[in-house]
Design a protein around this motif. Structure first.
Motif, PDB file in Angstrom:
ATOM      1  N   ALA A 174       0.834  -1.203   0.000  1.00 38.52           N
ATOM      2  CA  ALA A 174       0.000   0.000   0.000  1.00 38.52           C
ATOM      3  C   ALA A 174       0.868   1.252   0.000  1.00 38.52           C
ATOM      4  CB  ALA A 174      -0.930   0.001   1.213  1.00 38.52           C
ATOM      5  N   VAL A 175       0.379   2.300  -0.645  1.00 31.93           N
ATOM      6  CA  VAL A 175       1.041   3.605  -0.644  1.00 31.93           C
ATOM      7  C   VAL A 175       0.094   4.604   0.011  1.00 31.93           C
ATOM      8  CG1 VAL A 175       1.920   5.502  -2.053  1.00 31.93           C
ATOM      9  CG2 VAL A 175       2.450   3.139  -2.670  1.00 31.93           C
ATOM     10  N   VAL A 176       0.506   5.155   1.133  1.00 31.96           N
ATOM     11  CA  VAL A 176      -0.289   6.149   1.847  1.00 31.96           C
ATOM     12  C   VAL A 176       0.539   7.422   1.950  1.00 31.96           C
ATOM     13  CG1 VAL A 176      -1.526   6.724   3.958  1.00 31.96           C
ATOM     14  CG2 VAL A 176      -1.488   4.346   3.141  1.00 31.96           C
ATOM     15  N   VAL A 177       0.034   8.492   1.363  1.00 28.90           N
ATOM     16  CA  VAL A 177       0.730   9.774   1.363  1.00 28.90           C
ATOM     17  C   VAL A 177      -0.007  10.678   2.343  1.00 28.90           C
ATOM     18  CG1 VAL A 177       1.668  11.599  -0.081  1.00 28.90           C
ATOM     19  CG2 VAL A 177       1.198   9.368  -1.076  1.00 28.90           C
ATOM     20  N   SER A 178       0.656  11.056   3.415  1.00 24.14           N
ATOM     21  CA  SER A 178      -0.011  11.736   4.522  1.00 24.14           C
ATOM     22  C   SER A 178       0.318  13.225   4.557  1.00 24.14           C
ATOM     23  CB  SER A 178       0.403  11.082   5.846  1.00 24.14           C
ATOM     24  OG  SER A 178      -0.323  11.623   6.925  1.00 24.14           O
ATOM     25  N   GLU A 179      -0.674  14.052   4.198  1.00 29.79           N
ATOM     26  CA  GLU A 179      -0.581  15.508   4.242  1.00 29.79           C
ATOM     27  C   GLU A 179       0.635  16.036   3.470  1.00 29.79           C
ATOM     28  OE1 GLU A 179      -1.062  16.933   8.244  1.00 29.79           O
ATOM     29  OE2 GLU A 179      -2.884  15.742   8.587  1.00 29.79           O
ATOM     30  N   PRO A 180       0.749  15.677   2.188  1.00 28.21           N
ATOM     31  CA  PRO A 180       1.894  16.134   1.399  1.00 28.21           C
ATOM     32  C   PRO A 180       1.787  17.610   1.040  1.00 28.21           C
ATOM     33  CG  PRO A 180       0.372  14.913   0.003  1.00 28.21           C
ATOM     34  CD  PRO A 180      -0.149  14.807   1.411  1.00 28.21           C
ATOM     35  N   GLN A 181       2.835  18.367   1.337  1.00 29.83           N
ATOM     36  CA  GLN A 181       2.818  19.801   1.068  1.00 29.83           C
ATOM     37  C   GLN A 181       2.612  20.121  -0.408  1.00 29.83           C
ATOM     38  OE1 GLN A 181       5.236  21.750  -0.631  1.00 29.83           O
ATOM     39  NE2 GLN A 181       4.497  23.784  -0.079  1.00 29.83           N
ATOM     40  N   PRO A 182       3.247  19.378  -1.355  1.00 27.77           N
ATOM     41  CA  PRO A 182       3.015  19.716  -2.760  1.00 27.77           C
ATOM     42  C   PRO A 182       1.558  19.596  -3.177  1.00 27.77           C
ATOM     43  CG  PRO A 182       4.942  18.299  -2.535  1.00 27.77           C
ATOM     44  CD  PRO A 182       4.254  18.323  -1.200  1.00 27.77           C
ATOM     45  N   VAL A 223      -3.712   5.755  -1.133  1.00 26.45           N
ATOM     46  CA  VAL A 223      -4.581   6.631  -0.343  1.00 26.45           C
ATOM     47  C   VAL A 223      -3.838   7.920  -0.035  1.00 26.45           C
ATOM     48  CG1 VAL A 223      -5.824   6.899   1.847  1.00 26.45           C
ATOM     49  CG2 VAL A 223      -5.824   4.686   0.673  1.00 26.45           C
ATOM     50  N   ILE A 224      -4.550   9.038  -0.144  1.00 26.23           N
ATOM     51  CA  ILE A 224      -3.992  10.325   0.264  1.00 26.23           C
ATOM     52  C   ILE A 224      -4.737  10.796   1.505  1.00 26.23           C
ATOM     53  CG2 ILE A 224      -3.561  12.725  -0.355  1.00 26.23           C
ATOM     54  CD1 ILE A 224      -3.488  11.902  -3.271  1.00 26.23           C
ATOM     55  N   LYS A 225      -3.975  11.022   2.576  1.00 27.58           N
ATOM     56  CA  LYS A 225      -4.552  11.665   3.756  1.00 27.58           C
ATOM     57  C   LYS A 225      -4.357  13.173   3.596  1.00 27.58           C
ATOM     58  CE  LYS A 225      -3.816  12.735   8.530  1.00 27.58           C
ATOM     59  NZ  LYS A 225      -2.823  12.808   9.598  1.00 27.58           N
ATOM     60  N   LEU A 226      -5.451  13.905   3.586  1.00 29.93           N
ATOM     61  CA  LEU A 226      -5.428  15.334   3.331  1.00 29.93           C
ATOM     62  C   LEU A 226      -5.264  16.124   4.619  1.00 29.93           C
ATOM     63  CD1 LEU A 226      -8.412  14.969   0.935  1.00 29.93           C
ATOM     64  CD2 LEU A 226      -6.159  15.694   0.181  1.00 29.93           C
ATOM     65  N   ASP A 227      -4.946  17.400   4.485  1.00 30.20           N
ATOM     66  CA  ASP A 227      -4.962  18.292   5.639  1.00 30.20           C
ATOM     67  C   ASP A 227      -6.409  18.601   6.009  1.00 30.20           C
ATOM     68  OD1 ASP A 227      -2.077  19.136   6.203  1.00 30.20           O
ATOM     69  OD2 ASP A 227      -2.208  19.446   4.041  1.00 30.20           O
ATOM     70  N   SER A 228      -6.642  18.997   7.251  1.00 31.98           N
ATOM     71  CA  SER A 228      -8.020  19.184   7.707  1.00 31.98           C
ATOM     72  C   SER A 228      -8.765  20.245   6.899  1.00 31.98           C
ATOM     73  CB  SER A 228      -8.039  19.532   9.202  1.00 31.98           C
ATOM     74  OG  SER A 228      -7.320  20.732   9.449  1.00 31.98           O
ATOM     75  N   TRP A 229      -8.063  21.312   6.465  1.00 30.42           N
ATOM     76  CA  TRP A 229      -8.737  22.380   5.739  1.00 30.42           C
ATOM     77  C   TRP A 229      -9.077  22.015   4.292  1.00 30.42           C
ATOM     78  CZ3 TRP A 229      -3.787  22.572   7.678  1.00 30.42           C
ATOM     79  CH2 TRP A 229      -2.740  22.576   6.765  1.00 30.42           C
ATOM     80  N   HIS A 230      -8.661  20.846   3.845  1.00 28.71           N
ATOM     81  CA  HIS A 230      -8.945  20.446   2.469  1.00 28.71           C
ATOM     82  C   HIS A 230     -10.397  20.050   2.247  1.00 28.71           C
ATOM     83  CE1 HIS A 230      -4.409  19.555   1.740  1.00 28.71           C
ATOM     84  NE2 HIS A 230      -4.709  20.824   1.550  1.00 28.71           N
ATOM     85  N   THR A 231     -11.203  20.001   3.311  1.00 27.04           N
ATOM     86  CA  THR A 231     -12.633  19.791   3.070  1.00 27.04           C
ATOM     87  C   THR A 231     -13.175  20.874   2.140  1.00 27.04           C
ATOM     88  OG1 THR A 231     -13.229  21.068   5.056  1.00 27.04           O
ATOM     89  CG2 THR A 231     -12.993  18.673   5.308  1.00 27.04           C
ATOM     90  N   ARG A 232     -12.560  22.060   2.197  1.00 26.49           N
ATOM     91  CA  ARG A 232     -12.988  23.169   1.330  1.00 26.49           C
ATOM     92  C   ARG A 232     -12.791  22.835  -0.143  1.00 26.49           C
ATOM     93  NH1 ARG A 232     -15.115  26.725  -0.860  1.00 26.49           N
ATOM     94  NH2 ARG A 232     -15.086  28.979  -0.508  1.00 26.49           N
ATOM     95  N   ALA A 233     -11.854  21.939  -0.435  1.00 23.28           N
ATOM     96  CA  ALA A 233     -11.558  21.555  -1.816  1.00 23.28           C
ATOM     97  C   ALA A 233     -12.309  20.300  -2.253  1.00 23.28           C
ATOM     98  CB  ALA A 233     -10.055  21.332  -1.988  1.00 23.28           C
ATOM     99  N   LEU A 234     -13.241  19.819  -1.434  1.00 20.37           N
ATOM    100  CA  LEU A 234     -13.953  18.593  -1.775  1.00 20.37           C
ATOM    101  C   LEU A 234     -14.634  18.658  -3.147  1.00 20.37           C
ATOM    102  CD1 LEU A 234     -14.992  15.786  -1.237  1.00 20.37           C
ATOM    103  CD2 LEU A 234     -16.694  16.740   0.329  1.00 20.37           C
ATOM    104  N   PRO A 235     -15.321  19.754  -3.513  1.00 22.26           N
ATOM    105  CA  PRO A 235     -15.930  19.794  -4.856  1.00 22.26           C
ATOM    106  C   PRO A 235     -14.904  19.636  -5.980  1.00 22.26           C
ATOM    107  CG  PRO A 235     -16.870  21.501  -3.452  1.00 22.26           C
ATOM    108  CD  PRO A 235     -15.703  20.930  -2.700  1.00 22.26           C
ATOM    109  N   LEU A 236     -13.737  20.269  -5.842  1.00 19.21           N
ATOM    110  CA  LEU A 236     -12.691  20.126  -6.857  1.00 19.21           C
ATOM    111  C   LEU A 236     -12.175  18.686  -6.921  1.00 19.21           C
ATOM    112  CD1 LEU A 236     -10.336  23.248  -6.591  1.00 19.21           C
ATOM    113  CD2 LEU A 236     -11.499  22.435  -8.648  1.00 19.21           C
TER     114      LEU A 236
END
Length: 395
Positions: A174-182, A223-236
């Motif tokens: 598995a590849v899990v990328v956790s809160e990647p800045q890029p 799987v990508i674990k997003l930052d908490s504020w990325h809920t704002r980008a859910l539509p995108l």
């Protein structure tokens, strides 16, 4: 004519980039003096004379990654080979660029993407060979069949998302990328650059995800674990990955707030994400109210989207069992029974401090919540929490 030091260095670097076996050998060396010796020997074998002192000068330590703040030039248009991952989006003289770090076969093993970056930057090869490519060329550099996430992890902060990511990362392959800045940079750019065609912005999101998941082995899960504020980008994100499932992890808001006031996350500090992403007007808000308002606005995009088939709500109280019984099936990731011990081992460690044993502190957090925290929760978070629970339980 003997090449100058600079020309000789460039010749050998080009040789390394052209020979995967040589790159792998150098990438596996941790000690600087050993690295210098191998570089000098391998260069000589190719008819290139490299002074070890010159090689040593190229390896000046940069443990904090300060080089990414320098307006260094682009090194090439094409992204480097599969052993390299994006470390950060930086400013270059010709516009935004990607700095890359050497990952090799070691994988993304830290609780957060930044942990792997620090490890990669410490390797001599990451200091000897610098890759900086234009961000604008990334979509065309990534093959059309690049990796697509099987799952996205949204969360309200301090509610088990790191545990879930570490459990998933424990699964072989598995590849899990956790809160990647890029990825954060690309999401914020795509959200704010409304003057750019939506197709271009979505292509950039897909390309960054694909290159972050380039070590994915088919069927094992990406799987990508997003930052908490990325809920704002859910539509995108829903437009970019229409077939990708997502989860939202949350917790009793009193416990989240108590955790934040033990040690504030930077996103809860005034003048940052709250203003730039969620448009919070700070005037007249106490620290407790500001933090609670931020969490309320983090929930709002989830509540708007949860009725669709792609999303799933997970309460912290359901962990760790929900990983095997709800999250993996939702993401379409098959669990090999032989991998269950690895899942269990991940639950025994503190997710943010893997070398320590996990100790539950729910009761302690509830006891230490101040009157101001309780009032802020009642004002901003009780209602969203009830709505989340009703959606999750069908009540």
């Amino acid at each position: 004519m003997i090449p100058t030091d600079s020309v000789a260095l460039d010749q050998f670097r080009a040789a390394v980039c052209a020979e995967p076996a040589l790159e792998q050998r150098l990438g596996g060396i941790v000690e600087m003096m050993e690295f210098i010796g191998v570089v000098a020997a391998e260069a000589a074998a190719r008819g290139i004379t490299l002074d070890p002192i010159v090689v040593e000068r190229t390896l000046s330590p940069d443990p904090l990654g300060l080089d990414r703040f320098r307006l260094e030039p682009i090194t090439g248009d094409a992204m480097p080979g599969p052993a390299w991952l994006p470390a950060a989006i930086v400013e270059a003289p010709t516009g935004p660029a990607i700095d890359w770090f050497y990952l090799g076969a070691s994988g993304l093993s830290g609780p957060f993407f930044e942990d792997s970056i620090r490890r990669g930057r410490s390797l001599p090869i990451s200091r000897f060979i610098r890759h900086r490519t234009p961000l604008v060329t990334l979509p065309e550099s990534v093959a059309a069949a690049g990796a697509v996430p099987d799952g996205l992890i949204f969360h309200l902060s301090r509610c088990g998302s790191t545990l879930v990511a570490q459990m998933l990362a424990a699964l072989p392959g598995a590849v899990v990328v956790s809160e990647p800045q890029p990825f954060d940079w690309v999401l914020q750019y795509a959200h704010n650059a409304t003057g750019q065609p939506i197709a271009q912005r979505l292509a950039l999101i897909r390309a960054m995800a694909a290159v972050l998941g380039r070590h994915t082995i088919g069927g094992h899960g990406f799987v990508i674990k997003l930052d908490s504020w990325h809920t704002r980008a859910l539509p995108l994100l829903a437009q970019a990955f229409p077939q990708t499932r997502w989860i939202f992890l949350y917790r009793d808001p009193l416990e989240i707030m108590a955790s934040q006031f033990r040690q504030r996350g930077f996103q809860t500090i005034r003048g940052g994400i709250g203003q730039s992403v969620f448009g919070i007007d700070e005037a007249g808000l106490s620290e407790e109210e500001y933090c609670a308002c931020l969490l309320e606005r983090t929930c709002a995009p989830i509540l708007d989207a949860i009725n669709g088939p792609s999303g799933m709500l997970i309460n912290y109280a359901e962990l760790p069992g929900a990983v095997e019984h709800r999250i993996l099936p939702h993401f379409g990731i098959a669990l090999n029974p032989a991998a269950r011990p690895a899942l269990a081992e991940a639950t025994a460690r503190d997710a943010k401090a893997p070398y320590t044993t996990f100790a539950p502190d729910t009761d302690a957090k509830r006891r230490e919540a101040s009157a101001a925290v309780r009032a802020a929760v009642a004002r901003y978070l009780d209602a969203p929490y009830r709505r989340l629970e009703m959606q999750r339980t069908g009540g």
